[in-house]
Scaffold this active site. Structure first.
Site, PDB file in Angstrom:
ATOM      1  N   ASN A  75       0.827  -1.214   0.000  1.00  0.00           N
ATOM      2  CA  ASN A  75       0.000   0.000   0.000  1.00  0.00           C
ATOM      3  C   ASN A  75       0.857   1.258   0.000  1.00  0.00           C
ATOM      4  O   ASN A  75       0.575   2.223  -0.707  1.00  0.00           O
ATOM      5  CB  ASN A  75      -0.923   0.007   1.220  1.00  0.00           C
ATOM      6  CG  ASN A  75      -2.274  -0.609   0.933  1.00  0.00           C
ATOM      7  OD1 ASN A  75      -2.709  -0.679  -0.208  1.00  0.00           O
ATOM      8  ND2 ASN A  75      -2.942  -1.071   1.969  1.00  0.00           N
ATOM      9  N   HIS A  80      -3.281   2.823  -2.218  1.00  0.00           N
ATOM     10  CA  HIS A  80      -4.416   2.007  -1.766  1.00  0.00           C
ATOM     11  C   HIS A  80      -5.253   1.467  -2.921  1.00  0.00           C
ATOM     12  O   HIS A  80      -5.915   0.440  -2.768  1.00  0.00           O
ATOM     13  CB  HIS A  80      -5.288   2.820  -0.807  1.00  0.00           C
ATOM     14  CG  HIS A  80      -4.635   3.060   0.517  1.00  0.00           C
ATOM     15  ND1 HIS A  80      -4.586   2.093   1.503  1.00  0.00           N
ATOM     16  CD2 HIS A  80      -3.984   4.135   1.016  1.00  0.00           C
ATOM     17  CE1 HIS A  80      -3.948   2.562   2.553  1.00  0.00           C
ATOM     18  NE2 HIS A  80      -3.568   3.798   2.293  1.00  0.00           N
ATOM     19  N   ASP A  84      -6.405  -2.268  -2.971  1.00  0.00           N
ATOM     20  CA  ASP A  84      -7.806  -2.689  -3.108  1.00  0.00           C
ATOM     21  C   ASP A  84      -7.961  -3.730  -4.222  1.00  0.00           C
ATOM     22  O   ASP A  84      -8.748  -4.681  -4.092  1.00  0.00           O
ATOM     23  CB  ASP A  84      -8.698  -1.482  -3.400  1.00  0.00           C
ATOM     24  CG  ASP A  84      -8.913  -0.606  -2.172  1.00  0.00           C
ATOM     25  OD1 ASP A  84      -8.527  -1.032  -1.062  1.00  0.00           O
ATOM     26  OD2 ASP A  84      -9.469   0.496  -2.319  1.00  0.00           O
ATOM     27  N   GLU A 110      -6.526  -6.642   5.814  1.00  0.00           N
ATOM     28  CA  GLU A 110      -6.082  -7.660   4.858  1.00  0.00           C
ATOM     29  C   GLU A 110      -6.211  -9.064   5.428  1.00  0.00           C
ATOM     30  O   GLU A 110      -5.558  -9.996   4.977  1.00  0.00           O
ATOM     31  CB  GLU A 110      -4.627  -7.396   4.435  1.00  0.00           C
ATOM     32  CG  GLU A 110      -3.608  -7.498   5.547  1.00  0.00           C
ATOM     33  CD  GLU A 110      -3.350  -6.185   6.285  1.00  0.00           C
ATOM     34  OE1 GLU A 110      -2.256  -6.057   6.866  1.00  0.00           O
ATOM     35  OE2 GLU A 110      -4.231  -5.302   6.278  1.00  0.00           O
TER      36      GLU A 110
END
Length: 200
Positions: A75, A80, A84, A110
């Site tokens: 990340n 992000h 995702d 996660e």
């Protein structure tokens, strides 16, 4: 009479709309927005239901907890949006590699939980190893290159736990044992970890 018929028709439509809206809201409250998986609330209720079946009929079930390795670093490095995409890909991977009666949930961040009804520890360990290998095969675009990710897994059966809370705690302990051993591994109860020779 005509007005009464119109009123009754509109009332019926309103009731149908209300029921549809209630169903949508109920579904939304039990589903993770990003992945479409069951959320923590939903999987907890399913776990409690399986525990009741186990207490009554002795039908064992197991839990697999999975956590993506070095996900924060991914990340931080790629943003992000890329993170995702990985979470969605992992969710799809888990769904495709379990039975229809199994349930996959996003536990948080996660971390994922897979409920395996009518499954004892050795079989659950096998499923977790299958999932571990499947995750390592996922490749997504990261800028100009293609990246992969691994996951660590903890497995436990209700037969070795006192209740659902203890089951989750033990599976979580096994998960973090897999992390401490080098990641990209499956740890089931006090058994030896399963991993590739090269750890990601």
């Amino acid at each position: 009479a005509i007005m009464a018929l119109i009123y009754e028709h509109l009332r019926g439509q309103s009731q149908t709309t209300y029921e549809e809206l209630s169903e949508k809201l109920n579904r939304a409250s039990r589903t993770d927005d990003l992945t479409g998986l069951a959320n923590r609330r939903e999987i907890r209720e399913l776990l409690d239901a399986e525990a009741a079946i186990y207490a009554r009929y002795g039908h064992a079930f197991s839990v697999v907890m999975a956590d993506l390795d070095r996900f924060k670093a991914l990340n931080d490095r790629h943003g992000h949006a890329v993170g995702d995409k990985y979470l969605i890909a992992i969710a799809d991977c888990f769904r495709k590699n379990v039975r229809e009666l199994d349930r996959v949930a996003r536990w948080g961040g996660e971390e994922f939980v897979i409920l395996l009804p009518q499954t004892r520890l050795p079989e659950a360990r096998f499923v977790a190893e299958k999932l571990r290998k499947a995750v390592a095969q996922i490749a997504l675009q990261q800028g100009e290159s293609t990246g992969t990710l691994t996951a660590s897994f903890g497995v436990q059966s209700i037969e070795r736990a006192t209740d659902v809370d203890d089951l989750i705690r033990q599976a979580d302990d096994r998960l973090y044992e897999a992390k401490h051993r080098g990641r990209n591994q499956v740890v089931a109860d006090r058994e030896r970890a399963v991993s590739d020779k090269t750890v990601a």
